[in-house]
Enzyme design. Structure first.
Site, PDB file in Angstrom:
ATOM      1  N   ASP A  66       1.145  -0.949   0.208  1.00  0.00           N
ATOM      2  CA  ASP A  66       0.040   0.355   0.004  1.00  0.00           C
ATOM      3  C   ASP A  66       0.707   1.217  -0.419  1.00  0.00           C
ATOM      4  O   ASP A  66       1.864   1.202   0.086  1.00  0.00           O
ATOM      5  CB  ASP A  66      -1.113  -0.272   0.977  1.00  0.00           C
ATOM      6  CG  ASP A  66      -0.586   0.105   2.960  1.00  0.00           C
ATOM      7  OD1 ASP A  66       0.784  -0.454   2.349  1.00  0.00           O
ATOM      8  OD2 ASP A  66      -0.765   0.455   3.644  1.00  0.00           O
ATOM      9  N   TYR A  68       2.719   4.739   1.054  1.00  0.00           N
ATOM     10  CA  TYR A  68       3.778   5.418   2.179  1.00  0.00           C
ATOM     11  C   TYR A  68       2.336   5.998   2.787  1.00  0.00           C
ATOM     12  O   TYR A  68       1.941   7.203   2.015  1.00  0.00           O
ATOM     13  CB  TYR A  68       4.633   6.660   1.521  1.00  0.00           C
ATOM     14  CG  TYR A  68       5.515   5.008   1.116  1.00  0.00           C
ATOM     15  CD1 TYR A  68       6.035   4.471   2.054  1.00  0.00           C
ATOM     16  CD2 TYR A  68       6.315   5.305  -0.739  1.00  0.00           C
ATOM     17  CE1 TYR A  68       7.723   3.879   0.672  1.00  0.00           C
ATOM     18  CE2 TYR A  68       7.386   5.256  -1.267  1.00  0.00           C
ATOM     19  CZ  TYR A  68       8.227   3.932  -0.406  1.00  0.00           C
ATOM     20  OH  TYR A  68       8.965   3.256  -0.906  1.00  0.00           O
ATOM     21  N   PHE A  79       6.727   2.220  -4.138  1.00  0.00           N
ATOM     22  CA  PHE A  79       8.362   2.364  -3.475  1.00  0.00           C
ATOM     23  C   PHE A  79       8.592   3.257  -3.837  1.00  0.00           C
ATOM     24  O   PHE A  79       9.557   4.275  -3.256  1.00  0.00           O
ATOM     25  CB  PHE A  79       8.814   1.310  -4.375  1.00  0.00           C
ATOM     26  CG  PHE A  79       8.754  -0.906  -3.780  1.00  0.00           C
ATOM     27  CD1 PHE A  79       8.666  -1.012  -2.194  1.00  0.00           C
ATOM     28  CD2 PHE A  79       7.783  -1.225  -4.693  1.00  0.00           C
ATOM     29  CE1 PHE A  79       8.731  -2.055  -1.794  1.00  0.00           C
ATOM     30  CE2 PHE A  79       7.431  -2.491  -3.603  1.00  0.00           C
ATOM     31  CZ  PHE A  79       7.914  -2.708  -2.769  1.00  0.00           C
ATOM     32  N   HIS A 196      10.991  -9.379   1.337  1.00  0.00           N
ATOM     33  CA  HIS A 196      10.571  -8.293   1.148  1.00  0.00           C
ATOM     34  C   HIS A 196      12.000  -7.109   1.783  1.00  0.00           C
ATOM     35  O   HIS A 196      12.985  -7.419   1.902  1.00  0.00           O
ATOM     36  CB  HIS A 196       9.472  -8.137   1.849  1.00  0.00           C
ATOM     37  CG  HIS A 196       8.860  -5.900   1.432  1.00  0.00           C
ATOM     38  ND1 HIS A 196       9.168  -4.868   1.753  1.00  0.00           N
ATOM     39  CD2 HIS A 196       7.785  -5.900   0.802  1.00  0.00           C
ATOM     40  CE1 HIS A 196       8.624  -3.789   1.250  1.00  0.00           C
ATOM     41  NE2 HIS A 196       7.631  -4.647   0.562  1.00  0.00           N
TER      42      HIS A 196
END
Length: 231
Positions: A66, A68, A79, A196
């Site tokens: 999702d 920031y 990202f 991740h």
């Protein structure tokens, strides 16, 4: 939904957005904003990933979770942060791996727009979030919309790389039949999976996974050209 659907994605998204669940999501977002809650990214940028990367141009998909949730960070690309905003820790780790993998210097900014313009679909699973509340919109109905986008890419004949960082991205990919086959080693797409890039997990397999050079090797071999990962 108040966002304008980019032309190339309309056949994919219009049926989904006409569903009762999508209308409910749109009404809920409007009510949240009317109540004074700050929602990121701002209106007009929530479909930026689709606007910058038309369906027919997609060569690589990087799935995020999702947006920031800090002020001024999210601008519709997974990202990525806007120019002038300090890159968050996960993005710093992405740049560390980019440097180790491709020998490219770490960028001074975190805006991944140049990747998106080259066919890298930077798609979050959930496209909005409440300020300061990570994951706050995760169960509100975005999944059906972003699933449709991923499925549309996977259904195309053109070989595509899917970069799946973390269990959340792998779980999303497993819902798409063509990607489920890629995860199992079949099909004409390539699924690159690893931990991740978060500081909590990057040392468990993200560092050293070489996603950028591996993606380019596959795309070059498939005749789809390579991506210039420099920023």
């Amino acid at each position: 939904m108040s966002e304008t659907i980019p032309e190339s994605w309309r056949p994919v998204l219009e049926p989904v957005l006409a569903s009762p669940a999508a209308r409910k999501l749109g009404g809920w977002l409007k009510a949240e904003e009317a109540a004074g809650k700050r929602i990121y990214p701002p209106r007009g940028t929530r479909l930026a990933a689709l606007a910058l990367t038309p369906l027919e141009a997609v060569r690589c998909v990087i799935l995020g979770q999702d947006p920031y949730h800090g002020e001024g960070q999210a601008h519709g690309l997974a990202f990525s942060v806007q120019g002038g905003v300090r890159p968050p820790p996960s993005l710093v780790n992405i740049f560390k791996e980019l440097e180790a993998d491709c020998g490219l210097p770490r960028p001074a900014h975190g805006d991944l727009t140049p990747w998106a313009r080259q066919g890298v679909l930077l798609l979050n699973n959930t496209l909005t979030v409440e300020a300061g509340q990570a994951g706050s919109h995760a169960a509100r109905g975005w999944d059906a919309i972003t699933d449709a986008c991923v499925a549309a890419v996977a259904a195309r004949a053109e070989p595509t790389v899917f970069i799946l960082w973390g269990s959340h991205a792998r779980k999303k990919a497993s819902r798409i039949p063509a990607l489920g086959r890629a995860l199992d080693g079949f099909g004409h797409h390539l699924a690159l999976t690893s931990a991740h890039p978060s500081p909590l997990s990057a040392h468990n397999g993200f560092f050293g996974s070489r996603p950028f050079s591996r993606a380019n090797a596959f795309l070059d071999n498939a005749g789809r050209g390579t991506i210039d990962w420099r920023l």
